[in-house]
Design an enzyme around this catalytic site. Structure first.
Site, PDB file in Angstrom:
ATOM      1  CG  ASP A 176       0.048   0.357   2.423  1.00  0.00           C
ATOM      2  OD1 ASP A 176       1.023  -0.339   2.408  1.00  0.00           O
ATOM      3  OD2 ASP A 176      -0.807  -0.228   3.791  1.00  0.00           O
ATOM      4  CE  LYS A 224       9.199  37.392  -4.699  1.00  0.00           C
ATOM      5  NZ  LYS A 224       9.833  35.690  -4.137  1.00  0.00           N
TER       6      LYS A 224
END
Ligand code: R5P
Length: 313
Positions: free
Chosen positions: A38, A192
């Site tokens: 799994d 920025k």
């Protein structure tokens, strides 16, 4: 190497760990990480670690969840095997950019700190984390190592009289100041704003960059959007080539390789805190942080100070 040391290297840091161990004149400690059908992992240490000073090296780089889980299982197995002291060295800390509270958003850096704290560590070493504020999320003794001196030394041969160190955003200013000090250069920074995970906008430059050759410095280069925007703003403000870039963590995700291919970057100097997968990027030069980590591990094992290896307070 002392008989009672062990260095365990996680799968995100295999190459770096091998170099660290070579410098420490030891081999990475053996363990088995098996996977169930799994997808779940299980870690087993083949021999007792009673009385051992254990160092666990693993970057929580992409895929972060897998590398983090592997780190937690490895730490747990080391504890259960009887390690007397457990120190984690996490050269790249994933989720570190999520360090500010914004209304109803999850605070990833805080969650990482809480999860890492469950590993039963005695000490933690991080490197050039996005902001030093993240240190405050951890309750365990923490050393915040920095690769800036190594990267600055690598950049030095390309520096000229007209060079300038550039922080591509406000968050990088502190780091840029350190580069500027080490290289004896002036500095500037880009104003920025980030629009999304892969989009940023540069509004202008603070500082004098006209006719100057920039060395753009940052903690990481992820999609390349920040460097791209910074170069656009620098050119508009009259900066000249050669343009160099230095970052500690080269994630190079998304369109980074494409972006870099088209940018006028002469040298892209990066650390190896994150494995750099092919295809190669033309301008890329890797400066290994292994000497720094090996020294830190060696000193930590002797309970010596690491302060000169750390981000200045
Ligand atoms: C952000 O503040 C960081 O310091 C880096 O500037 C940024 O994460 C780099 O990411 P990208 O390359 O995707 O712009």
């Amino acid at each position: 190497m002392n008989e009672r040391w062990r260095v365990f290297v996680g799968s995100a840091s295999t190459r770096l760990g091998a170099e660290v161990c070579e410098r420490l004149e030891t081999a990475p400690a053996a363990y088995e990480c098996r996977r169930f059908p799994d997808g779940e992992m299980q870690v087993e240490i083949p021999a007792p670690l009673a009385g051992c000073d254990v160092f666990l090296l693993q970057s929580t780089s992409p895929p972060v969840e897998r590398h983090l889980m592997e780190f937690l299982l490895l730490a747990d197995a080391c504890r259960r095997a009887g390690a007397s002291r457990l120190t984690a060295v996490i050269p790249y800390l994933g989720y570190a950019r999520q360090d500010r509270r914004v209304e109803r958003r999850s605070l990833g850096a805080r969650v990482m700190a809480s999860v890492i704290a469950t590993a039963g560590l005695d000490r933690l070493m991080l490197m050039d984390v996005h902001t030093s504020a993240t240190e405050g999320f951890f309750d365990i003794p923490l050393e915040h190592l920095t690769a800036v001196p190594l990267l600055a030394r690598a950049a030095a041969p390309s520096m000229r009289e007209n060079s300038v160190v550039v922080a591509p955003d406000l968050g990088a200013v502190r780091r840029a100041r350190e580069y500027a000090r080490l290289l004896d250069l002036p500095m500037a920074f880009v104003h920025k704003t980030r629009l999304s995970g892969a989009d940023v906008q540069a509004h202008g430059i603070v500082g004098d960059v006209r006719n100057r050759a920039p060395l753009i410095v940052d903690d990481m280069l992820s999609t390349g959007a920040t460097v791209e925007a910074a170069i656009g703003a620098l050119r508009a403000a009259g900066a000249v080539e050669p343009i160099c870039v230095a970052v500690t963590h080269a994630l190079l995700v998304g369109r980074a390789r494409d972006v870099l291919r088209h940018l006028p970057i002469a040298r892209l100097i990066v650390g190896d805190t994150v494995p750099i997968e092919p295809p190669a990027v033309r301008q890329l030069e890797v400066t290994s942080v292994a000497p720094l980590i090996a020294t830190a591990i060696q000193r930590a094992s002797r309970d010596e100070s690491l302060s000169d290896l750390c981000v200045p307070a």
